[in-house]
Design a protein around this motif. Structure first.
Motif, mmCIF file in Angstrom:
data_model
loop_
_atom_site.group_PDB
_atom_site.id
_atom_site.type_symbol
_atom_site.label_atom_id
_atom_site.label_comp_id
_atom_site.label_asym_id
_atom_site.label_seq_id
_atom_site.Cartn_x
_atom_site.Cartn_y
_atom_site.Cartn_z
ATOM 1 N N ALA A 140 36.957 -16.537 11.957
ATOM 2 C CA ALA A 140 36.173 -15.448 10.934
ATOM 3 C C ALA A 140 36.913 -14.582 10.168
ATOM 4 O O ALA A 140 37.007 -13.371 10.026
ATOM 5 C CB ALA A 140 35.192 -14.613 11.664
ATOM 6 N N LEU A 141 38.174 -15.039 9.541
ATOM 7 C CA LEU A 141 39.177 -14.460 8.772
ATOM 8 C C LEU A 141 38.409 -13.478 7.596
ATOM 9 O O LEU A 141 38.692 -12.597 7.432
ATOM 10 C CB LEU A 141 40.404 -15.245 8.635
ATOM 11 N N ARG A 142 37.845 -14.429 6.996
ATOM 12 C CA ARG A 142 36.986 -13.913 5.609
ATOM 13 C C ARG A 142 36.198 -12.860 5.889
ATOM 14 O O ARG A 142 36.154 -11.634 5.278
ATOM 15 C CB ARG A 142 36.535 -15.037 4.875
ATOM 16 N N VAL A 143 35.525 -13.086 7.083
ATOM 17 C CA VAL A 143 34.379 -12.004 7.294
ATOM 18 C C VAL A 143 35.182 -10.763 7.732
ATOM 19 O O VAL A 143 34.721 -9.590 7.490
ATOM 20 C CB VAL A 143 33.563 -12.585 8.505
ATOM 21 N N ARG A 144 36.256 -11.143 8.729
ATOM 22 C CA ARG A 144 36.966 -9.744 9.123
ATOM 23 C C ARG A 144 37.587 -9.051 7.827
ATOM 24 O O ARG A 144 37.672 -7.712 7.913
ATOM 25 C CB ARG A 144 38.328 -10.223 9.845
ATOM 26 N N ARG A 145 37.992 -9.826 6.852
ATOM 27 C CA ARG A 145 38.745 -9.006 5.750
ATOM 28 C C ARG A 145 37.531 -7.915 5.114
ATOM 29 O O ARG A 145 37.632 -6.968 4.626
ATOM 30 C CB ARG A 145 39.333 -9.887 4.844
#
Length: 269
Positions: free
Chosen positions: A188-193
């Motif tokens: 969930a890299l995009r959500v983490r950003r």
């Protein structure tokens, strides 16, 4: 309650409705903070050892209903109190209030978002999980809006206990988001950003707003507080002067003499 409110409310002090409005709003903010933090934790598959996940979900749902109940008390008492001159449309239609329109309008935005979540949750079976989940994210958006509404509208924002309360709400939600990001992992890299950016921006924006807004002098005037009606003048009114009676008709050979006397009388006045 600060001195400005005491002066505005009169020598008898603020009304019980004013205290009920502030208490209802403060409790609503605390309950909303707890609900949002618990919802974030439940989304991360959090379950205490002594509670089942269905019990966590039930607690989250009951806290949501309790938040709406105290929010209803906050609105009813605010409308019933005559100090801010609020009406029922101002509770649901943003930015139409005469009292601190921007900050009261943020409260209306937060209420509308929460009502949208409540209504869609009631018809969740017909709406579908994906649509319901998309609307359910509005509950998370309503929390910072409600926080800025409380800070901008509250007359006790400058007090130490109230500032500590705002800091506690920020730390609670920040801890829940950080815990959720750690458990999300790299998929969930995009959500983490996005979540990390929001986690940084909300506290920074709130601190900057407090520094240039409620913590500065004359905030009530700059925020658009209710203008008090000017006191009636105690000076005696000027006496009414009736116009002088018209001159009597004169003979033709005396007209010039009477007109000259009339002009002299006007100059003397």
């Amino acid at each position: 309650m600060n001195g400005a409110v005491l002066l505005a409310a009169g020598s008898s002090g603020p009304s019980p409705l004013w205290y009920a409005t502030r208490a209802g709003g403060t409790v609503s903010l605390v309950l909303l903070t707890t609900t949002v933090a618990l919802g974030i934790a439940a989304a991360g598959r959090y379950a205490p050892s002594r509670l089942g996940r269905f019990e966590v979900s039930a607690l989250h749902r009951n806290l949501s209903l309790l938040t709406l109940a105290f929010l209803g008390m906050h609105i009813v008492t605010a409308v019933a109190d005559s100090y801010a001159h609020l009406t029922w449309p101002t509770a649901f239609v943003p930015f139409v209030a005469s009292y601190r329109p921007l900050w009261v309008g943020l409260g209306a935005v937060a209420l509308d978002l929460l009502l949208a979540v409540a209504v869609t949750s009631a018809v969740r079976g017909r709406l579908g999980r994906r649509r319901w989940k998309a609307v359910h994210w509005l509950a998370y958006a309503s929390w910072p809006v409600a926080l800025f509404h409380a800070a901008g509208t509250g007359t006790d924002t400058r007090l130490g206990p109230q500032l500590a309360l705002y800091a506690g709400c920020l730390l609670t939600v920040a801890a829940a988001v950080w815990w959720r990001l750690v458990r999300a992992g790299t998929p969930a890299l995009r959500v983490r950003r996005w979540a990390t950016a929001a986690l940084v921006m909300v506290p920074v924006a709130l601190v900057a707003f407090l520094a240039v807004g409620p913590l500065r002098p004359a905030w009530a005037h700059r925020a658009g507080g209710t203008a008090q009606a000017p006191a009636p003048s105690t000076a005696p009114a000027a006496p009414h002067r009736s116009p002088p009676p018209p001159p009597p008709p004169q003979q033709h050979d005396q007209e010039d003499t009477h007109e000259e006397d009339a002009h002299q009388g006007d100059d003397a006045e």
